[in-house]
Design a protein around this motif. Structure first.
Motif, PDB file in Angstrom:
ATOM      1  N   ARG A   1     -46.418  18.688   9.724  1.00 36.02           N
ATOM      2  CA  ARG A   1     -46.316  19.831  10.620  1.00 36.02           C
ATOM      3  C   ARG A   1     -46.065  19.326  12.035  1.00 36.02           C
ATOM      4  O   ARG A   1     -46.544  18.257  12.408  1.00 36.02           O
TER       5      ARG A   1
ATOM      6  N   VAL B   1     -55.417  19.629  12.455  1.00 33.76           N
ATOM      7  CA  VAL B   1     -54.969  18.530  11.597  1.00 33.76           C
ATOM      8  C   VAL B   1     -55.879  18.543  10.379  1.00 33.76           C
ATOM      9  O   VAL B   1     -57.089  18.320  10.501  1.00 33.76           O
TER      10      VAL B   1
ATOM     11  N   VAL C   1     -49.552  15.091  11.597  1.00 32.16           N
ATOM     12  CA  VAL C   1     -49.127  16.155  12.495  1.00 32.16           C
ATOM     13  C   VAL C   1     -48.554  15.529  13.762  1.00 32.16           C
ATOM     14  O   VAL C   1     -49.114  14.569  14.295  1.00 32.16           O
TER      15      VAL C   1
ATOM     16  N   SER D   1     -43.566  13.840   9.695  1.00 29.15           N
ATOM     17  CA  SER D   1     -44.657  14.817   9.797  1.00 29.15           C
ATOM     18  C   SER D   1     -44.742  15.793   8.638  1.00 29.15           C
ATOM     19  O   SER D   1     -43.750  16.112   7.971  1.00 29.15           O
TER      20      SER D   1
ATOM     21  N   GLU E   1     -53.541  14.659   6.738  1.00 26.22           N
ATOM     22  CA  GLU E   1     -52.297  15.272   7.176  1.00 26.22           C
ATOM     23  C   GLU E   1     -51.705  14.507   8.356  1.00 26.22           C
ATOM     24  O   GLU E   1     -52.430  13.962   9.184  1.00 26.22           O
TER      25      GLU E   1
END
Length: 317
Positions: free
Chosen positions: A243, A59, A65, A241, A63
């Protein structure tokens, strides 16, 4: 760390120069969280139950995730390991480059249920994360912000999320969505930078859940805390998200990594985009395959050709 609420009603569109600067910062700093080959098996008498098998993920700072996988695949167990409640048999956990394997107090956590103390008011519940912060974090926080200032700041946040009139109310008087907002603020105002959110909207009805997703998007886009999020909803993962890590059936390992291609800021309308629908269909197929494996309905998926990279993990842009 002191957070100051901002106007959530006006959408913010960062220019290209700012985005490029943010990307450069992300690539030049260590990950906010890095899991390296985490494995765990629960032992009972003479037998053992493998739960996690060499799980690795990152992460980056700021970010969002998500983790998705079949029920019982070990997602919440992984959170317990990150939080220091369980010790992995193999692998290491690093935050900002420092090994914190087995240590507690480095994350703020939002569970599936709000877990608000019934004898504390809404205001006192959201201040609980700061009160229970590890000594070093609490000391740093107290040097920069007094108790009076923290309460003032918390009241401002309550106003921002529509709970200003309920600051002195007790949890039993709040709706499910209101309790979840209070629980999220408790995690947000904790001094730890990394937030772990464990299916926070799973108990809500569909309409309230959709509203909470949009609310969370707005909150996160304004503050960009580092988030690791567990959900069973593929649509929710794609909507929120940067990712997504897809876990296999138990023992869980990472079988797919999806870099979500949709730009921010995102709104609910993105779910109607044909690309969004196609990604949802593809990921639903992955999840169904893993569920079959978990249920022992099939032993192996046949006729599926996988192009692998990154040491056997499929990576999708």
């Amino acid at each position: 760390m002191s957070l100051h609420p901002t106007d959530l009603t006006s959408p913010h569109m960062a220019d290209e120069q700012q985005r490029a600067g943010e990307a450069q910062v992300l690539t030049s700093t260590p990950p906010a969280l890095e899991l390296d080959g985490i494995s765990l098996a629960f032992r009972e008498k003479r037998s053992s139950l493998p739960v996690l098998q060499e799980v690795s993920l990152t992460v980056k700072p700021g970010e969002f995730v998500s983790l998705i996988g079949p029920s019982g695949s070990g997602k919440s167990t992984l959170f317990h390991i990150i939080g220091g409640l369980l010790q992995p048999q193999q692998g290491r956990i690093r935050m900002h480059g420092r090994d914190i394997t087995g240590e507690r107090g480095h994350i703020s956590y939002m569970p599936q249920q709000p877990a608000l103390f019934p004898w504390r008011t809404t205001l006192d519940n959201i201040l609980l994360g700061q009160e229970n912060a590890p000594r070093k974090d609490a000391a740093a926080s107290s040097r920069s912000v007094s108790e009076r200032e923290r309460r003032k700041e918390a009241l401002q946040w309550l106003e921002q999320v529509g709970l200003g009139k309920f600051a002195k109310a007790y949890p039993h008087t709040l709706s499910g969505g209101m309790q979840q907002r209070a629980a999220f603020l408790r995690a947000l105002l904790s001094p730890q930078e990394l937030m772990l959110l464990d299916e926070p909207f799973s108990a809500l009805d569909a309409l309230t859940r959709a509203d909470m997703q949009q609310w969370l998007l707005q909150m996160w886009e304004k503050n960009r805390r580092s988030v690791l999020f567990i959900t069973h909803s593929i649509e929710e993962a794609l909507l929120l998200s940067d990712r997504i890590y897809v876990l296999s059936a138990r023992p869980a390992s990472v079988v797919h990594v999806v870099d979500v291609p949709f730009p921010r800021p995102r709104r609910e309308e993105i779910t109607l985009d044909p690309r969004f629908v196609e990604w949802k269909r593809t990921m639903t197929g992955w999840m169904r395959e893993e569920k079959y494996k978990l249920d022992d309905n099939i032993n192996n998926a046949e006729g599926v050709h996988k192009n692998t990279s990154d040491g056997g993990v499929n990576h999708y842009e």
